[in-house]
Design a protein around this motif. Structure first.
Motif, mmCIF file in Angstrom:
data_model
loop_
_atom_site.group_PDB
_atom_site.id
_atom_site.type_symbol
_atom_site.label_atom_id
_atom_site.label_comp_id
_atom_site.label_asym_id
_atom_site.label_seq_id
_atom_site.Cartn_x
_atom_site.Cartn_y
_atom_site.Cartn_z
ATOM 1 N N GLU B 221 79.396 90.285 32.743
ATOM 2 C CA GLU B 221 79.056 91.009 33.973
ATOM 3 C C GLU B 221 77.561 91.308 34.035
ATOM 4 O OE1 GLU B 221 80.687 92.317 36.840
ATOM 5 O OE2 GLU B 221 82.039 90.716 36.211
ATOM 6 N N ARG B 224 75.623 88.053 34.513
ATOM 7 C CA ARG B 224 75.668 87.490 35.869
ATOM 8 C C ARG B 224 74.778 88.278 36.824
ATOM 9 N NH1 ARG B 224 81.680 85.193 37.141
ATOM 10 N NH2 ARG B 224 82.095 84.307 35.079
ATOM 11 N N ASP B 225 74.780 89.592 36.679
ATOM 12 C CA ASP B 225 73.893 90.394 37.528
ATOM 13 C C ASP B 225 72.436 90.049 37.263
ATOM 14 O OD1 ASP B 225 75.748 91.765 39.006
ATOM 15 O OD2 ASP B 225 75.873 93.460 37.609
ATOM 16 N N THR B 246 84.472 79.051 40.542
ATOM 17 C CA THR B 246 84.583 80.509 40.499
ATOM 18 C C THR B 246 83.245 81.132 40.102
ATOM 19 O OG1 THR B 246 86.893 80.283 39.860
ATOM 20 C CG2 THR B 246 85.858 82.431 39.485
ATOM 21 N N TYR B 247 82.662 80.578 39.053
ATOM 22 C CA TYR B 247 81.387 81.109 38.572
ATOM 23 C C TYR B 247 80.303 80.925 39.637
ATOM 24 C CZ TYR B 247 77.281 81.870 35.670
ATOM 25 O OH TYR B 247 76.105 82.344 35.171
ATOM 26 N N TYR B 248 80.237 79.711 40.175
ATOM 27 C CA TYR B 248 79.223 79.362 41.179
ATOM 28 C C TYR B 248 79.296 80.328 42.360
ATOM 29 C CZ TYR B 248 76.533 76.099 44.199
ATOM 30 O OH TYR B 248 75.595 75.508 45.015
ATOM 31 N N HIS B 249 80.501 80.497 42.866
ATOM 32 C CA HIS B 249 80.690 81.374 44.017
ATOM 33 C C HIS B 249 80.289 82.819 43.687
ATOM 34 C CE1 HIS B 249 82.440 82.839 47.749
ATOM 35 N NE2 HIS B 249 82.959 83.832 47.040
ATOM 36 N N ASP B 250 80.694 83.248 42.512
ATOM 37 C CA ASP B 250 80.421 84.630 42.106
ATOM 38 C C ASP B 250 78.916 84.899 42.000
ATOM 39 O OD1 ASP B 250 81.218 87.276 40.919
ATOM 40 O OD2 ASP B 250 80.168 86.421 39.192
ATOM 41 N N VAL B 251 78.189 84.021 41.319
ATOM 42 C CA VAL B 251 76.752 84.268 41.107
ATOM 43 C C VAL B 251 75.968 84.111 42.408
ATOM 44 C CG1 VAL B 251 74.676 83.479 39.911
ATOM 45 C CG2 VAL B 251 76.828 83.724 38.654
ATOM 46 N N ALA B 253 77.124 84.706 45.351
ATOM 47 C CA ALA B 253 77.448 85.875 46.179
ATOM 48 C C ALA B 253 76.670 87.109 45.706
ATOM 49 C CB ALA B 253 78.951 86.137 46.140
ATOM 50 N N ARG B 254 76.601 87.273 44.387
ATOM 51 C CA ARG B 254 75.806 88.396 43.861
ATOM 52 C C ARG B 254 74.354 88.287 44.323
ATOM 53 N NH1 ARG B 254 78.257 90.610 38.402
ATOM 54 N NH2 ARG B 254 80.216 89.483 38.361
#
Lengths: 444, 444
Positions: B221, B224-225, B246-251, B253-254
């Protein structure tokens, strides 16, 4: 060490120049200090002249008043690694301060350079003498002079210990049995001293030289003791042959008292030769160099050695002021050398400033004159060789093309590299790994 | 950033190999990790394939049980500097830990590499996750995970601040008037934070990229931030396309929530392609790779992710043990990924160990198959490009000779370098110096 009578030669790579105003020469690239092509060309020219090594000096803080060659410069390990790829034989020596580095990082970087270069790395151990350096490294104060040498000795011991982490034959590489490493030949250091606590082992295998060569430039009492005890090559900055002889005798005597091998450490004064086609031509070139310098520059140089003391407050043509209380926080040895020179020549502020800005030295002349001076210094016990500054642009080429052949003819310089490593070319022995040595003793 | 649809490509230079047993291949030089010729050859092959960059990973402690590619390796800054001299276009990216380095030294070394390479330097910011590293750096304890990222953020801010010390046109070089530098364009940083106090300015001028490119590999966490906020390129290690998406979308989006420019950071999964002449040929090569691996190795890998926990104490073919309490001091994200994979496949210890030792991944096949997979990952939102491991010896050449031409034909890869800098080739903007920007605002 071997009975090698060759003059050892190093080239100081300094980008825009040695003095504050060298950069003003019409042929000097003002961005030379970060110009890889310039560095590569200098390196290859020195290698053509069969020099033992290139040397990259360093410092760790600047301000807007710093000299151009301090202001903007390559970091030593990176530029030396790049030059390793552009040269084949010449040694690669860089300054790294023990006051602002981790021994583990230092050991790795020099071992890595030693692998990259096939055994040509050397470390010039310095303690960093500018007081305001601490402010760039999250420290509140620079350690006092004497303590810096205690730190240096422990730091060096850790680095050299880490370099012995891997015995020469620790990497087995037995593919059939899946044995990469002999674990009995990989050693922790487990150092626990007052300044450093380092477990080890180092994460890079034994390098071609076993241990990169240790350089140092001790000038103060502490510095000379350190040099005599630890250095394999010592840089110094004598003003003339007499001063060189005094220093040479002193450091060799200290080393002998410590029981070091005869001949160690090698002592290499820094010199700034100006080579002309004739003596008169060289004199003209020297005047060209002086013409670049302003009085401001000389005064700045003087001020820098005395903790930024302002000498403009005095009559520039009157006697040199009493500065006994100045310079404690600054470069002690430089200040003392300046004071000695002032006393010897009864110089005014203006005179010493000009001399500091454009030192003339003993090595201005035609090729024979310069070769004679180099030979005289070595034969009369002032030097084992020299660390050369290039003065005017083109002077390195002039030295290599005009002076080197004379030295070779006199058998004072190699005609080709004898060995593949810096250590080998300097005539220094390959250091036996301490762990292998221990086993040898147990077996014997 | 520009609307560049090219797949970004990096090559991970790792000497003897990616897994614990790669070195056992008959064609692998067991000393590859410190063999400059091997590194140079790999670098030049990747440049022939128009890769964006070379990447040198790092770690800072070993013991006799460490994997061969950790045990013995070049230090990143030195090897990258050497490779700068042997290449012309390809980027040079190295890992350096914020936990055991001084920001002033880091800023200098990467700025120096950037000058040496003409603008090709990148820094992979890591926080060093092996707990015993502290013992090599005179520290009693490794900082806890969350604090390491606070240190990292401050360290990075200092380094980037130092890189702005010199405005682009600070070096004036006016020989006639003796003005080397415009003092109004040289800036102190005067940083005073909880972890670092650094005055500046940096003693090397503005480098060709202005700021070397920032790489990072945030998985947790906090990681990624950090990546979303600070990185320009992110490395990750997904097991399959779904995990990559999943990872791509998450990072992404952050990053969007933080207001970063669209498209940033670029996300590059690490992959280990095995390219055969045909799919069947590739399958044969994969089995060759598996044949090098021992179960011991897989168990060692597993143990390493869980704080050296010994999994031999369990039934290797029974269910995976409850290890919820393990791994707090170790690589959290690696441990979590392993546990997720075990749950998904209901794997035994033996099965997960073998898979860890020889991951197969999505990129095993003939040239078309591998090119298709790369294209699929990019088009389906799993990657902006890839960071390649070479698996078997010769695989880099196979990729460059067989897969790269297909990607070029599909306009998914450049046919020649567009720009002179890494930043330019990645489509990243040249960063305006903060001090020049301030003046712009005042003027406007």
């Amino acid at each position: 060490m071997t009975q090698d009578r060759h003059i050892k030669l190093g080239l100081i790579l300094h980008g825009v120049g040695r003095t504050w105003d060298d950069w003003r020469h019409p042929d000097r690239d003002v961005r030379a200090s970060t110009n890889i092509r310039f560095y590569r060309q200098q390196a290859q020219t020195a290698e053509r002249g069969k020099f033992d090594f290139l040397f990259v000096a360093d410092s760790l803080s600047i301000n807007e008043k710093s000299s151009p060659h301090y202001l903007n410069r390559f970091e030593p390990l990176t530029i030396l690694s790049a030059l390793a790829a552009s040269t084949e034989h010449i040694g690669l020596v860089g300054t790294l301060s023990v006051s602002y580095s981790e021994p583990f990082n230092v050991a790795r970087q020099f071992a890595s350079l030693d692998h990259i270069s096939g055994g040509r790395a050397g470390w010039n151990v310095v303690t960093s003498w500018l007081g305001d350096t601490a402010a760039n490294f999250s420290r509140t104060a620079h350690p006092p002079h004497h303590e810096r040498y205690r730190i240096a000795a422990e730091h060096l011991a850790v680095v050299q210990g880490l370099w012995d982490s891997w015995e020469d034959d620790a990497l087995v590489g037995d593919k059939e049995h899946g044995i990469f490493l002999d674990p009995a030949k990989l050693h922790r250091l487990d150092h626990a001293g007052p300044y450093f606590q380092v477990r080890g082992p180092l994460n890079i295998g034994r390098s071609p030289q076993g241990q990169p060569v240790i350089f140092q430039a001790g000038a103060s009492e502490d510095g000379r003791d350190f040099a005599a005890r630890h250095a394999e090559v010592v840089f110094c900055g004598p003003q003339d042959l007499e001063e060189a002889q005094t220093y040479y005798h002193d450091v060799k005597a200290r080393a002998a008292r410590l029981g070091r091998e005869a001949g160690l450490p090698l002592i290499l004064p820094g010199i700034a030769p100006i080579v002309g086609r004739t003596d008169a031509d060289a004199e003209r070139l020297y005047q060209e160099l002086v013409g670049l310098t302003s009085l401001d520059t000389g005064l700045g140089f003087l001020s820098r050695a005395f903790s930024d003391h302002d000498f403009r407050a005095y009559d520039l043509d009157g006697p040199f002021p009493d500065v006994a209380a100045i310079g404690q926080q600054s470069n002690q040895s430089a200040a003392q050398r300046i004071l000695a020179r002032v006393r010897r020549g009864n110089l005014s502020i203006r005179q010493i400033a000009r001399e500091l800005a454009t030192p003339r030295g003993d090595f201005v002349g035609g090729p024979q004159t310069v070769a004679d001076a180099l030979q005289r210094w070595v034969e009369q016990g002032g030097a084992d060789g020299f660390n050369l500054f290039e003065t005017l642009p083109g002077q390195l080429e002039a030295f290599v093309d005009l002076v080197v052949p004379i030295l070779q003819e006199r058998k004072l310089l190699r005609s080709d590299y004898e060995q593949t490593t810096l250590r080998g070319n300097l005539g220094l022995a390959y250091p036996v790994n301490r762990h292998a040595a221990d086993k040898g003793k147990q077996a014997g």
